[in-house]
Design a protein around this motif. Structure first.
Motif, PDB file in Angstrom:
ATOM      1  N   GLY A  40       1.960   5.823  -8.385  1.00  0.00           N
ATOM      2  CA  GLY A  40       0.867   5.965  -7.435  1.00  0.00           C
ATOM      3  C   GLY A  40       0.950   5.089  -6.205  1.00  0.00           C
ATOM      4  O   GLY A  40       0.003   5.026  -5.435  1.00  0.00           O
ATOM      5  N   GLN A  41       2.086   4.416  -5.991  1.00  0.00           N
ATOM      6  CA  GLN A  41       2.199   3.520  -4.845  1.00  0.00           C
ATOM      7  C   GLN A  41       3.383   3.892  -3.962  1.00  0.00           C
ATOM      8  O   GLN A  41       4.358   4.487  -4.414  1.00  0.00           O
ATOM      9  CB  GLN A  41       2.342   2.077  -5.312  1.00  0.00           C
ATOM     10  N   GLY A  42       3.282   3.520  -2.691  1.00  0.00           N
ATOM     11  CA  GLY A  42       4.359   3.731  -1.742  1.00  0.00           C
ATOM     12  C   GLY A  42       4.484   2.524  -0.829  1.00  0.00           C
ATOM     13  O   GLY A  42       3.527   1.772  -0.644  1.00  0.00           O
ATOM     14  N   GLU A  43       5.676   2.348  -0.286  1.00  0.00           N
ATOM     15  CA  GLU A  43       5.937   1.272   0.672  1.00  0.00           C
ATOM     16  C   GLU A  43       6.234   1.891   2.024  1.00  0.00           C
ATOM     17  O   GLU A  43       7.158   2.686   2.174  1.00  0.00           O
ATOM     18  CB  GLU A  43       7.117   0.415   0.213  1.00  0.00           C
ATOM     19  N   LEU A  44       5.456   1.531   3.009  1.00  0.00           N
ATOM     20  CA  LEU A  44       5.569   2.026   4.380  1.00  0.00           C
ATOM     21  C   LEU A  44       6.527   1.145   5.181  1.00  0.00           C
ATOM     22  O   LEU A  44       6.540  -0.071   5.019  1.00  0.00           O
ATOM     23  CB  LEU A  44       4.180   1.996   5.031  1.00  0.00           C
ATOM     24  N   GLY A  45       7.309   1.761   6.038  1.00  0.00           N
ATOM     25  CA  GLY A  45       8.182   1.006   6.927  1.00  0.00           C
ATOM     26  C   GLY A  45       8.535   1.832   8.150  1.00  0.00           C
ATOM     27  O   GLY A  45       8.305   3.046   8.189  1.00  0.00           O
ATOM     28  N   TYR A  46       9.113   1.183   9.145  1.00  0.00           N
ATOM     29  CA  TYR A  46       9.507   1.852  10.384  1.00  0.00           C
ATOM     30  C   TYR A  46      10.497   0.967  11.112  1.00  0.00           C
ATOM     31  O   TYR A  46      10.488  -0.252  10.974  1.00  0.00           O
ATOM     32  CB  TYR A  46       8.289   2.121  11.288  1.00  0.00           C
ATOM     33  N   ARG A  47      11.356   1.602  11.863  1.00  0.00           N
ATOM     34  CA  ARG A  47      12.313   0.892  12.708  1.00  0.00           C
ATOM     35  C   ARG A  47      12.623   1.811  13.877  1.00  0.00           C
ATOM     36  O   ARG A  47      13.016   2.949  13.681  1.00  0.00           O
ATOM     37  CB  ARG A  47      13.578   0.573  11.912  1.00  0.00           C
ATOM     38  N   PHE A  84      -1.569   9.551   1.111  1.00  0.00           N
ATOM     39  CA  PHE A  84      -2.863   9.593   0.428  1.00  0.00           C
ATOM     40  C   PHE A  84      -3.355  11.019   0.196  1.00  0.00           C
ATOM     41  O   PHE A  84      -3.824  11.348  -0.894  1.00  0.00           O
ATOM     42  CB  PHE A  84      -3.910   8.801   1.213  1.00  0.00           C
ATOM     43  N   GLU A  85      -3.250  11.878   1.199  1.00  0.00           N
ATOM     44  CA  GLU A  85      -3.826  13.215   1.093  1.00  0.00           C
ATOM     45  C   GLU A  85      -2.918  14.214   0.392  1.00  0.00           C
ATOM     46  O   GLU A  85      -3.383  15.008  -0.421  1.00  0.00           O
ATOM     47  CB  GLU A  85      -4.221  13.721   2.481  1.00  0.00           C
ATOM     48  N   ASP A  86      -1.630  14.205   0.709  1.00  0.00           N
ATOM     49  CA  ASP A  86      -0.732  15.200   0.129  1.00  0.00           C
ATOM     50  C   ASP A  86      -0.121  14.745  -1.196  1.00  0.00           C
ATOM     51  O   ASP A  86       0.038  15.553  -2.109  1.00  0.00           O
ATOM     52  CB  ASP A  86       0.394  15.544   1.111  1.00  0.00           C
ATOM     53  N   LEU A  87       0.254  13.480  -1.288  1.00  0.00           N
ATOM     54  CA  LEU A  87       0.879  12.979  -2.514  1.00  0.00           C
ATOM     55  C   LEU A  87      -0.119  12.379  -3.493  1.00  0.00           C
ATOM     56  O   LEU A  87       0.205  12.178  -4.654  1.00  0.00           O
ATOM     57  CB  LEU A  87       1.946  11.925  -2.180  1.00  0.00           C
ATOM     58  N   GLY A  88      -1.324  12.055  -3.020  1.00  0.00           N
ATOM     59  CA  GLY A  88      -2.326  11.460  -3.896  1.00  0.00           C
ATOM     60  C   GLY A  88      -2.027  10.029  -4.298  1.00  0.00           C
ATOM     61  O   GLY A  88      -2.475   9.571  -5.359  1.00  0.00           O
ATOM     62  N   LEU A  89      -1.283   9.296  -3.449  1.00  0.00           N
ATOM     63  CA  LEU A  89      -1.012   7.901  -3.759  1.00  0.00           C
ATOM     64  C   LEU A  89      -2.323   7.120  -3.798  1.00  0.00           C
ATOM     65  O   LEU A  89      -3.284   7.463  -3.109  1.00  0.00           O
ATOM     66  CB  LEU A  89      -0.073   7.288  -2.722  1.00  0.00           C
ATOM     67  N   THR A  90      -2.338   6.053  -4.573  1.00  0.00           N
ATOM     68  CA  THR A  90      -3.541   5.231  -4.679  1.00  0.00           C
ATOM     69  C   THR A  90      -3.450   3.972  -3.829  1.00  0.00           C
ATOM     70  O   THR A  90      -4.478   3.375  -3.503  1.00  0.00           O
ATOM     71  CB  THR A  90      -3.790   4.818  -6.142  1.00  0.00           C
ATOM     72  N   ARG A  91      -2.218   3.568  -3.463  1.00  0.00           N
ATOM     73  CA  ARG A  91      -2.043   2.346  -2.674  1.00  0.00           C
ATOM     74  C   ARG A  91      -0.736   2.452  -1.886  1.00  0.00           C
ATOM     75  O   ARG A  91       0.277   2.881  -2.434  1.00  0.00           O
ATOM     76  CB  ARG A  91      -1.978   1.130  -3.598  1.00  0.00           C
ATOM     77  N   ILE A  92      -0.800   2.059  -0.622  1.00  0.00           N
ATOM     78  CA  ILE A  92       0.391   1.989   0.216  1.00  0.00           C
ATOM     79  C   ILE A  92       0.452   0.586   0.792  1.00  0.00           C
ATOM     80  O   ILE A  92      -0.532   0.068   1.311  1.00  0.00           O
ATOM     81  CB  ILE A  92       0.369   3.051   1.336  1.00  0.00           C
ATOM     82  N   MET A  93       1.624  -0.020   0.674  1.00  0.00           N
ATOM     83  CA  MET A  93       1.810  -1.373   1.168  1.00  0.00           C
ATOM     84  C   MET A  93       2.971  -1.391   2.164  1.00  0.00           C
ATOM     85  O   MET A  93       3.724  -0.435   2.260  1.00  0.00           O
ATOM     86  CB  MET A  93       2.065  -2.341   0.008  1.00  0.00           C
ATOM     87  N   ALA A  94       3.069  -2.491   2.894  1.00  0.00           N
ATOM     88  CA  ALA A  94       4.170  -2.705   3.835  1.00  0.00           C
ATOM     89  C   ALA A  94       4.465  -4.192   3.868  1.00  0.00           C
ATOM     90  O   ALA A  94       3.575  -5.017   3.658  1.00  0.00           O
ATOM     91  CB  ALA A  94       3.788  -2.214   5.229  1.00  0.00           C
ATOM     92  N   MET A  95       5.714  -4.507   4.122  1.00  0.00           N
ATOM     93  CA  MET A  95       6.114  -5.906   4.215  1.00  0.00           C
ATOM     94  C   MET A  95       6.869  -6.129   5.519  1.00  0.00           C
ATOM     95  O   MET A  95       7.505  -5.212   6.035  1.00  0.00           O
ATOM     96  CB  MET A  95       6.992  -6.290   3.026  1.00  0.00           C
ATOM     97  N   ALA A  96       6.787  -7.356   6.023  1.00  0.00           N
ATOM     98  CA  ALA A  96       7.486  -7.720   7.254  1.00  0.00           C
ATOM     99  C   ALA A  96       7.764  -9.214   7.232  1.00  0.00           C
ATOM    100  O   ALA A  96       7.139  -9.965   6.471  1.00  0.00           O
ATOM    101  CB  ALA A  96       6.633  -7.378   8.479  1.00  0.00           C
ATOM    102  N   ALA A  97       8.685  -9.620   8.080  1.00  0.00           N
ATOM    103  CA  ALA A  97       8.901 -11.045   8.285  1.00  0.00           C
ATOM    104  C   ALA A  97       7.616 -11.617   8.876  1.00  0.00           C
ATOM    105  O   ALA A  97       6.978 -10.993   9.733  1.00  0.00           O
ATOM    106  CB  ALA A  97      10.072 -11.272   9.232  1.00  0.00           C
ATOM    107  N   ALA A  98       7.232 -12.782   8.420  1.00  0.00           N
ATOM    108  CA  ALA A  98       5.999 -13.395   8.920  1.00  0.00           C
ATOM    109  C   ALA A  98       6.041 -13.565  10.437  1.00  0.00           C
ATOM    110  O   ALA A  98       5.020 -13.447  11.106  1.00  0.00           O
ATOM    111  CB  ALA A  98       5.765 -14.735   8.231  1.00  0.00           C
ATOM    112  N   ALA A  99       7.220 -13.820  10.990  1.00  0.00           N
ATOM    113  CA  ALA A  99       7.356 -14.035  12.430  1.00  0.00           C
ATOM    114  C   ALA A  99       7.363 -12.737  13.243  1.00  0.00           C
ATOM    115  O   ALA A  99       7.270 -12.783  14.467  1.00  0.00           O
ATOM    116  CB  ALA A  99       8.648 -14.812  12.712  1.00  0.00           C
TER     117      ALA A  99
END
Length: 186
Positions: free
Chosen positions: A93-100, A123-138
């Motif tokens: 139920g979770q996904g990780e978002l990213g972009y470059r 959220f709408e098509d896959l029915g995920l319950t939580r999406i997160m993303a990570m990045a360098a703090a800077a």
């Protein structure tokens, strides 16, 4: 479930494939683009990264990497992938978002536009319950994009030195959004 083609007002998002290798090489060769993710890659390393991304997408139905095109030109890629779970199966139920994005597409709102579409899709098509993303703090630009699409700061962490060159700042941040929060905003 395979990845669909997605569209926004300006971006045509197509599932990443081996046909996008030349774009991956161009993106990953730019030291400014790769500044916060370990530095520029050689063509061989970029090819390996593409293959790893394609394999990663197989871990979660409908999840993966998308190549983004603006007016027919490659702009970058967007990710909604299974989150890392220390080598375990994907977190249900979770996904990780990213972009470059290529530098010539920075500061045009495209990271936000593509990310909003992937949040909608997740959220709408896959029915995920939580999406997160990570990045360098800077990486203030990435953090601003995450906040602008509604993700909230969850935690600070120190990344595993792994593939990063010695001396790299390993401080990272995680942002997240739940389906309930998404529904309340939209």
């Amino acid at each position: 479930m395979s990845q669909p083609i997605l569209r926004t007002e300006r971006i045509h998002l197509v599932p990443l494939s081996v046909e996008h290798l030349k774009h991956q090489i161009e993106l990953d060769a730019d030291p400014d683009v790769m500044r916060y993710v370990g530095g520029a890659l050689t063509p061989e390393q970029a090819e390996q990264a593409l293959r790893e991304g394609l394999a990663d997408a197989e871990r979660g139905p409908g999840l993966g990497y998308w190549a983004g095109f603006v007016e027919g030109s490659f702009a970058g890629y967007w990710i909604l992938r299974p989150p890392d779970s220390d080598g375990q199966d994907p977190m249900e139920g979770q996904g990780e978002l990213g972009y470059r994005l290529l530098k010539r597409y920075w500061r045009q709102g495209l990271a936000k536009e593509g990310s909003r579409e992937l949040l909608r899709y997740g959220f709408e098509d896959l029915g995920l319950t939580r999406i997160m993303a990570m990045a360098a703090a800077a990486n203030e630009a990435s953090r601003a994009t995450m906040a602008s699409v509604g993700l909230h700061h969850v935690r600070d962490f120190t990344a595993d030195a792994g593939h990063f060159p010695p001396g790299t700042d390993l401080r990272g941040v995680e942002y997240a959004l739940t389906r309930g929060q998404w529904n309340a905003r939209n």
